[in-house]
Design a protein around this motif. Sequence first.
Motif, mmCIF file in Angstrom:
data_model
loop_
_atom_site.group_PDB
_atom_site.id
_atom_site.type_symbol
_atom_site.label_atom_id
_atom_site.label_comp_id
_atom_site.label_asym_id
_atom_site.label_seq_id
_atom_site.Cartn_x
_atom_site.Cartn_y
_atom_site.Cartn_z
ATOM 1 N N LEU A 158 8.295 -2.088 -2.425
ATOM 2 C CA LEU A 158 8.771 -1.327 -1.267
ATOM 3 C C LEU A 158 7.778 -1.416 -0.124
ATOM 4 O O LEU A 158 8.169 -1.596 1.040
ATOM 5 C CB LEU A 158 8.988 0.127 -1.674
ATOM 6 N N GLN A 159 6.493 -1.323 -0.431
ATOM 7 C CA GLN A 159 5.474 -1.420 0.611
ATOM 8 C C GLN A 159 5.521 -2.792 1.280
ATOM 9 O O GLN A 159 5.442 -2.893 2.509
ATOM 10 C CB GLN A 159 4.097 -1.175 0.018
ATOM 11 N N ASP A 160 5.665 -3.828 0.457
ATOM 12 C CA ASP A 160 5.735 -5.186 1.020
ATOM 13 C C ASP A 160 6.952 -5.335 1.915
ATOM 14 O O ASP A 160 6.889 -5.975 2.980
ATOM 15 C CB ASP A 160 5.777 -6.219 -0.111
ATOM 16 N N GLU A 214 -9.274 7.695 7.853
ATOM 17 C CA GLU A 214 -8.383 6.568 7.540
ATOM 18 C C GLU A 214 -7.760 6.761 6.170
ATOM 19 O O GLU A 214 -8.383 7.276 5.253
ATOM 20 C CB GLU A 214 -9.162 5.258 7.581
ATOM 21 N N SER A 215 -6.486 6.294 6.036
ATOM 22 C CA SER A 215 -5.805 6.478 4.762
ATOM 23 C C SER A 215 -4.716 5.429 4.569
ATOM 24 O O SER A 215 -4.174 4.897 5.553
ATOM 25 C CB SER A 215 -5.175 7.879 4.687
ATOM 26 N N THR A 216 -4.429 5.138 3.323
ATOM 27 C CA THR A 216 -3.261 4.311 2.942
ATOM 28 C C THR A 216 -2.518 5.018 1.817
ATOM 29 O O THR A 216 -1.772 4.382 1.067
ATOM 30 C CB THR A 216 -3.716 2.916 2.477
ATOM 31 N N TYR A 217 -2.736 6.350 1.663
ATOM 32 C CA TYR A 217 -2.220 7.073 0.505
ATOM 33 C C TYR A 217 -0.686 7.064 0.482
ATOM 34 O O TYR A 217 -0.070 6.754 -0.535
ATOM 35 C CB TYR A 217 -2.728 8.510 0.528
ATOM 36 N N THR A 218 -0.058 7.444 1.600
ATOM 37 C CA THR A 218 1.405 7.472 1.659
ATOM 38 C C THR A 218 1.900 6.105 2.124
ATOM 39 O O THR A 218 1.593 5.652 3.234
ATOM 40 C CB THR A 218 1.895 8.564 2.628
ATOM 41 N N LYS A 219 2.667 5.445 1.245
ATOM 42 C CA LYS A 219 3.091 4.078 1.527
ATOM 43 C C LYS A 219 4.150 4.054 2.619
ATOM 44 O O LYS A 219 4.926 4.995 2.792
ATOM 45 C CB LYS A 219 3.625 3.418 0.257
ATOM 46 N N GLY A 220 4.216 2.872 3.346
ATOM 47 C CA GLY A 220 5.166 2.708 4.439
ATOM 48 C C GLY A 220 4.523 3.057 5.756
ATOM 49 O O GLY A 220 4.669 4.173 6.260
ATOM 50 N N TYR A 221 3.747 2.130 6.291
ATOM 51 C CA TYR A 221 3.050 2.384 7.547
ATOM 52 C C TYR A 221 2.934 1.076 8.309
ATOM 53 O O TYR A 221 3.135 -0.018 7.792
ATOM 54 C CB TYR A 221 1.656 2.981 7.294
ATOM 55 N N VAL A 250 -4.229 7.075 10.256
ATOM 56 C CA VAL A 250 -5.299 8.062 10.249
ATOM 57 C C VAL A 250 -4.691 9.462 10.287
ATOM 58 O O VAL A 250 -3.539 9.648 10.687
ATOM 59 C CB VAL A 250 -6.267 7.870 11.443
ATOM 60 N N HIS A 251 -5.492 10.466 9.828
ATOM 61 C CA HIS A 251 -5.063 11.862 9.915
ATOM 62 C C HIS A 251 -6.282 12.726 10.196
ATOM 63 O O HIS A 251 -7.432 12.295 10.021
ATOM 64 C CB HIS A 251 -4.323 12.302 8.659
ATOM 65 N N ASP A 252 -6.027 13.956 10.619
ATOM 66 C CA ASP A 252 -7.122 14.853 11.023
ATOM 67 C C ASP A 252 -7.671 15.684 9.873
ATOM 68 O O ASP A 252 -8.511 16.566 10.086
ATOM 69 C CB ASP A 252 -6.658 15.775 12.158
#
Length: 962
Positions: free
Chosen positions: A435-437, A464-471, A477-479
């Motif tokens: 799904l990410q691909d 920085e984050s890649t936790y939640t897939k689909g970006y 990034v988040h605060d």
Amino acid sequence: MEKITMPTFRPHQRWMPACLLALLWSSTPAAKEPAESVAFFENRIRPVLVEHCYECHAADADEIGGSLLLDSSDAMLVGGDSGPAIKPGEVDESPLVLAIRYEASEMPPKGKLPDSVIRDFEQWIAAGATDPRNQVTAGVVKRELVDIEKGRKFWAFQPLTSVEPTTQSYDESRGVIDQFIGERLRASDIAPNSQAADETRLRRLSFDLTGLPPSIELQHRWKLDPSWQHWNRIVDEMLDSPGFAEHWARHWMDVARYADSNGSDFNATFHEAWRYRDYLIRSFASDRPFDQMIRQQIAGDQLPYDTDAERHDNVVATTFLMLGTKMLSERDKTKLELDVVDEQIDTIGRAFLGMTLGCARCHDHKFDPVPTSDYYALAGIFKSTVTLKGESQAYVSTWNRVPLPTSKNHREAVRQHERAVQTLKSEIATAEKTLQDAKSGISEELSGIVVDDSQATKTGTWKESTYTKGYVGKGYVHDNNAQKGTAKIRFAADLPSNGPYEVRVAYSANSNRASNVPITIETSDGIVTTTISQRKIDTPPFWRSLGTFDFKASSPAVVTLSNRETNGYVIADAVQFLSTDDLNKINHPEENAHKTAVHARIDEAQKKLNSLKQRLQKLVKEKPKPLPMAMAPTDRPTSKISDSPVHIRGEPKNLGEIVPRGFLQVCSGGDAIIANPRGSGRLDLADWLTDPDHPLVARVFVNRVWMHLMGEGLVRTVDNFGERGERPSHPELLDYLATSFVRKGWHLKPLVREIVRSAAYHRSSEYNAASASTDPENRLWWRMHRRRLPAEAIRDAMLAATGTLSREPILETMKSHGVLVSGNNGNSKAGKIASVAAPYRSIYLPIVRGYLPPMMTALDAADPDLLVGRRPTTNVPGQALVLINAPEIKDWARQTADRVLNSREGLEERLEFVYQLCLQRSPNENDKRLAHRVFAEDPQSPDAWQHWIAALFAGTEFRLLD
């Protein structure tokens, strides 16, 4: 430079100012005297002792620290609570050297001595510690070593003896017990009370043996035939009843400090403690020999077995060693280990030996012949045992768990389920990657102009984050939902032409995102401000439209996100600018077949992922029962098993000599050292405790049984048979019972049977002034002690009166709780604790440290933090208030009233029934007169009957046993 000769200091000269002493000492050049000379001591050693040590360690000190004196040679060699201060010729073995090096304790406490001074002490001790102060300071008694041989002459450490009573006949004698008691009564010229009323004796027997009142049927049967033969039949019925096993298991649970949680700093849930409770019930039901129970509780995991059931009970029994409260979050794990070992030694000492051993951790026992070396001989056994293993969270220790036997089919079912779960999780991980691909395919072919977070200008802290897939791009990034009002992120784009553009922002939506993210858009018409919720998106998979705005190619198009006053996580992934042509392509998929195929792949991948997750949820719900486990100890690996050093003053890092594993010398006929320990030595300890010739174990146990049946122990201090305990009132009777107990195979039921068949057990508890003048404390048993019922029996008796008492056990008592027991409030997510209102026998209710029901506490239930051999017994107004006002008891009184009204007719018949239910007797004339007044207006009133029964529940007669 002229040499300064140091004067000889004596204790009475300690008034000399410390500054002068320091000046004199520091002015002395390097000593030329040999270290073994008196001059070396006078010049280099004594001044330091005077200045830095005598304040706390001299005979005229206000308070002598650790019972240690350093103002004479003898005092230093004898030492204090922790043994000798120095060992001449053995520098590294001398506690004084370790202390001034700051390797063990830190002395002097005000600051470490100079290295040159420490070297002087090392040289002095290495040379033999010459010390001219060869007399013990006046007024100081030399510390004596524990005299084991003298200690063995104390009554409790004498071998068991079988003595026959000198008088073979006695008027009320029904056996040897009465002959022993009769001798003392006759010698004291005391006439014993006569036999108690039949109703009283039956009630006494039923509560003593089963913790429950006699049934209505049994009361009727006994009333028709109160013969001696019938009594014996009733005794046998009760001994074979489930109630006997439950009631006597509860007695031992007091000693075992049973609880279903750890208490202390980290109230962890004991999910498996109930197995030990049920082991006790099975043991007392089957009359398992008590010596076997001891062996199982100390070393059951090392005992041989023929069946899975034997192995199960052997392992579960060792939970006895695990039940004590522990400071699980203690970061000094060496100290924690020593504390756990100390609790185990103290428990074994008081439970089986009737001795307080815990104080020998720091010094020789002050009163009993137990040197510190004996304590650490036992400590080596338990330090070689695994009690704590691993952590439930950082720095928080948890206990050892041992698999229990189960069926082959059960084990296979668990294995297959684990494999199926693992396979599905692997498939889900693959599907998520697919799904990410697929989504990254969109991000690679995005229309319009896209500015990724990696190209944006950030102010403040963004994570920085890649936790939640689909970006978009490589991540987002988040605060971190923190430092609100300090973080901004600016997305700027150079557009190719003037005109309108739709502006979209990308983020991953979730319920924990902010619903009020402020955004500013710098357009050709000025700055536009808007707010969006990131808890949802409107253009899957990750876009949210902000609207259409005019921009000029001559200046950057800017979109800025902020976390000012936001109420959740602020996500920043990308910003997209779409011209009219870009929107036409998006809205006409036939012109962009590639993107249509990408969307199809995303839909397919998402459906497969959802299907796999649903299958996993279903599989988890169909999970077989976990493999059974016990909270139980095991031996350490062979390479980790060792004897223990003495820990001086009980301190973890202050080590003394190593002590071979072994037992108490005073209780050992031969060598107390274990010559060839089997593993940790727990099995050797179990053998030692159950040796028929052991002077204490059988005495202590039969004394506990006598106390539960007769109201007081033959030794009233049931947990202390030492010097500070009381002496036995009938030592020959105690030894007769102990010897008989061992000879008959360590079985409880024959012992109970013999006591409750004695005339002494049947006596009235009525006061007699003449007898009391000679024996006011009833030490000679001229009458039966009037006793308070245990809290559990009081509660169970009320439930029995309602007719709703369930005899079913509660298994897996704490199943609904997590690692920690909750605070038991309405919002608890960890499950609720079964309350006293539950219709089960009290033994099956959970016992949570830190949350004992107020009703049970008021009635003196055992404190689970402690070993309670004899419960405190109070009879105070507060108990009656609890019994009157507790909502559960009001409800039980109502249920009992309904039972009476529905099953009996007429005032007389109902009154008889109520008194049989509540007090196990018929109402007397005073009871009847009062009842006729109370029910004169309406004998059918449920409220009146409820109040009457509630008053009986709160009455002294209900909670006391005559």
